[in-house]
Design a protein around this motif. Structure first.
Motif, short mmCIF file in Angstrom:
data_model
loop_
_atom_site.label_atom_id
_atom_site.label_comp_id
_atom_site.label_asym_id
_atom_site.label_seq_id
_atom_site.Cartn_x
_atom_site.Cartn_y
_atom_site.Cartn_z
N UNK A 534 32.93 26.64 -12.85
CA UNK A 534 31.71 25.67 -12.74
C UNK A 534 32.10 24.37 -13.81
N UNK A 535 31.37 23.42 -13.79
CA UNK A 535 31.41 22.21 -14.67
C UNK A 535 31.21 22.83 -16.20
N UNK A 536 30.06 23.94 -16.29
CA UNK A 536 30.19 24.36 -17.64
C UNK A 536 30.85 24.99 -18.07
N UNK A 537 31.70 25.79 -17.33
CA UNK A 537 32.86 26.63 -17.52
C UNK A 537 34.08 25.50 -17.89
N UNK A 538 34.21 24.68 -17.01
CA UNK A 538 35.16 23.51 -17.71
C UNK A 538 35.09 22.89 -18.90
N UNK A 539 33.90 22.58 -19.24
CA UNK A 539 33.58 21.90 -20.55
C UNK A 539 33.85 23.08 -21.48
N UNK A 540 33.63 24.24 -21.52
CA UNK A 540 33.81 25.18 -22.49
C UNK A 540 35.25 25.44 -22.37
N UNK A 541 36.06 25.38 -21.35
CA UNK A 541 37.59 25.26 -21.72
C UNK A 541 38.19 24.18 -22.27
N UNK A 542 37.52 23.04 -21.98
CA UNK A 542 38.16 21.93 -22.88
C UNK A 542 37.95 21.87 -24.28
N UNK A 543 36.71 22.36 -24.49
CA UNK A 543 36.39 22.56 -25.92
C UNK A 543 37.27 23.81 -26.55
N UNK A 545 40.56 24.46 -25.81
CA UNK A 545 41.91 23.71 -25.95
C UNK A 545 41.68 22.93 -27.10
N UNK A 546 40.82 21.96 -27.38
CA UNK A 546 40.68 21.40 -28.25
C UNK A 546 40.48 21.95 -29.75
N UNK A 547 39.70 23.22 -29.74
CA UNK A 547 39.66 23.72 -31.16
C UNK A 547 40.96 24.48 -31.45
N UNK A 548 42.00 24.58 -30.77
CA UNK A 548 43.12 25.14 -30.72
C UNK A 548 44.21 24.19 -30.93
N UNK A 549 43.91 23.00 -30.99
CA UNK A 549 44.71 21.80 -31.01
C UNK A 549 45.64 21.41 -30.08
N UNK A 550 44.92 21.68 -28.86
CA UNK A 550 46.07 21.55 -27.65
C UNK A 550 45.25 20.69 -26.40
N UNK A 551 44.35 19.68 -26.88
CA UNK A 551 43.80 19.10 -26.00
C UNK A 551 44.52 18.35 -24.81
N UNK A 552 45.84 18.09 -25.12
CA UNK A 552 46.94 17.46 -24.04
C UNK A 552 47.04 18.42 -23.06
N UNK A 553 47.00 19.60 -23.45
CA UNK A 553 47.31 20.75 -22.52
C UNK A 553 46.34 21.02 -21.44
N UNK A 554 44.88 20.74 -21.65
CA UNK A 554 43.68 20.91 -20.68
C UNK A 554 44.06 19.44 -19.76
N UNK A 555 44.59 18.22 -20.25
CA UNK A 555 44.70 17.18 -19.19
C UNK A 555 43.55 16.33 -19.47
#
Length: 555
Positions: A534-543, A545-555
């Motif tokens: 879901x959209x909520x799950x995507x937002x959580x995944x983005x966060x 990736x960002x917390x672990x220093x890989x925001x570019x891997x999320x896209x």
């Protein structure tokens, strides 16, 4: 009859043979007419492009699988020119780049493809449009030509003949070189291996700008004096009607084409045809078994490429799932890409599961004399292929204790999940067993912390729905599905994206990842049930990736 040294010699042998040699929906030509047509086009070609100071001049062919394609291939062989097969799915600057890079002096095309050339800067290029009156008038004065009458220079076994572009999914396509001698030898080898005879008919439904159709389908037909039947573009619905109409006995394929054929509605006459053999790559053991069960036709998995750097030969004792052993004279090895050290032999469980993938899977190399003839104007790509005196295929394999080789995917299709190396093709072969799946692609997406996660794209059989519990239940019963292999993300889409050669376009799938318009199911934790992303799950995944220093891997 002795084997021919050149493609030109094979074309000349057709002269005087009045059996049916070339057919499509609208035309029927005898072998003699093919040789005569090739001679006329060769004479025209000699007049259109005088010899170049060194080597063979280049002719571009931008055509569907019409009779003009094999006629111009044959003409180039007689004249001593080389052919660059131009991919009609390329567009704009990329298309212009292919034509200019291969230094084509003449381009043969058809009216349907003329819009592709609009606005392109192609200085000095002479364009022939085959389905026009002007073309027929241009060709008419050469109607009495005979094979060998007109040449641009000596035609030898080492004369450059094909410039076959790679798919180019990860960069500018490379044009692999193939000489007249190598193509003639490849044709003769397949004739011997598959007992191709003069009464066979080869159905060419894969695109002729690619090596699959020319090297594995047209060349053995030419070498054996067999007939050739053409389909302008692959059509699953027309496959069996064409096979029956043309009396086809042999065809070549890629894996996705087999899936399309299996997705057609079954009929009571599915086995009513003369087809005896299909030869190709990446069908997978499950789809090959389904194809044989439904159509009564064995699919023989081969291994090779336009580069020709390594060959694997299938023998009657080849185990299920294996491709075969190294061809005689080849010194093939499976090695670790970083060290070049030979990998351990594969070990299997009683159910056939590979137990030591981390130790056994590596890159296939040819340590002996390689028939690879290089790339056109690309020394960097040649150097990458020929490292340390070996030919590096770029493909993953593993080898059992008896020397049989098993394809495990492209080097770009390797996944590293929780420190364990996996091969996409091995997971695909397992997922393909699911009775609701019509097509499967497995690929890596970045893990939020390190390494990869497994994502699968599925197309479903007609009338089937994706039920997450049923899919999870299927996975739980597969004895050879390793603990790291189950896909965390599953994308369900109407059709898998394809390259121009009908191979699955994994680059496009990786690029969109789970951020796509199609339904995606995922497991929030390894043992959790699949649920909609879901959209909520995507937002959580983005966060995450960002917390672990890989925001570019999320896209």
């Amino acid at each position: 009859m002795r084997s021919a040294d050149t493609v030109a010699e094979l074309v000349r042998r057709q002269w005087g043979d009045h059996r049916t040699g070339l057919r499509d929906e609208h035309h029927t030509l005898t072998h003699h007419q093919v040789a005569a047509g090739a001679a006329a086009r060769a004479a025209l070609l000699v007049d259109l492009m005088p010899p170049v100071p060194r080597g063979e001049p280049h002719l571009g062919i931008l055509l569907d699988n019409t009779p003009e394609y094999p006629l111009w291939l044959s003409a180039a062989a007689l004249a001593g020119a080389a052919v660059a097969g131009i991919n009609p799915t390329r567009r704009g600057p990329e298309l212009a780049r292919d034509i200019l890079h291969t230094e084509c002096r003449v381009l043969v095309t058809q009216r349907a493809h003329l819009p592709l050339l609009d606005g392109l800067a192609l200085p000095g290029l002479r364009i022939l449009v085959t389905d026009t009156e002007a073309y027929r008038e241009l060709l008419a004065p050469y109607g009495n030509a005979r094979p060998g009458d007109a040449t641009l220079g000596p035609v030898r076994p080492d004369s450059r003949f094909l410039l076959s572009f790679t798919s180019g999914s990860t960069g500018a396509p490379k044009a692999a070189l193939c000489s007249q001698g190598r193509l003639a030898a490849a044709g003769a080898s397949l004739v011997a291996h598959f007992s191709v005879g003069r009464d066979d008919v080869h159905y060419v439904c894969m695109p002729m700008f690619h090596g699959n159709a020319v090297i594995a389908d047209w060349a053995p037909a030419l070498a054996a004096g067999a007939g050739v039947a053409l389909r302008a573009r692959f059509s699953a619905s027309r496959f069996l009607p064409d096979v029956r109409r043309f009396g086809a006995t042999y065809f070549t394929y890629v894996g996705r084409a087999v899936q399309y054929l299996l997705a057609t509605p079954p009929g009571p006459d599915d086995r009513a045809h003369p087809l005896r053999l299909g030869f190709g790559t990446e069908a997978g053991a499950v789809d090959a078994a389904r194809f044989r069960e439904r159509f009564g036709v064995p699919l023989v998995e081969g291994y090779g490429s336009s580069e020709g750097g390594a060959a694997i030969q299938r023998t009657p004792d080849t185990p299920t799932g294996a491709i075969g052993r190294a061809a005689p004279g080849d010194d093939l090895a499976v090695v670790a890409a970083d060290t070049g050290v030979e990998c351990a032999p594969a070990r299997f469980s009683p159910t056939g599961r590979l137990l030591n993938a981390a130790e056994a899977v590596g890159e296939l190399v040819n340590r002996g004399r390689s028939p690879f003839e290089g790339y056109w104007r690309n020394p960097e790509a040649e150097a990458a292929r020929l490292r340390g005196g070996w030919y590096w295929t770029g493909d993953l394999f593993y080898r059992d204790a008896d020397g049989f080789l098993y394809f495990a995917g492209r080097t770009d299709d390797r996944l590293r999940v929780d420190g364990e190396n996996l091969a996409a093709a091995m997971i695909e072969n397992i997922l393909a067993r699911w009775d609701r799946a019509a097509g499967v692609a497995v690929y890596a997406i970045p893990d939020p912390v390190t390494g990869d996660q497994v994502m699968a794209a599925l197309t479903l059989r007609e009338g089937a729905d994706f039920e997450p519990a049923a899919f999870a239940g299927f996975l739980a019963t597969q004895p050879d599905l390793g603990t790291k292999m189950a896909p965390r993300f599953v994308r369900v889409l109407p059709e898998l994206p394809l390259t121009a050669t009908n191979k699955i376009h994994r680059v496009a799938l990786r690029r969109t990842s789970f951020r796509c318009p199609d339904p995606v199911w995922w497991r929030p934790a390894p043992d959790a049930p699949y649920e909609p992303l879901t959209r909520a799950a995507l937002d959580a995944l983005r966060a995450h990736y960002t917390r672990h220093g890989r925001p570019e891997a999320y896209g």
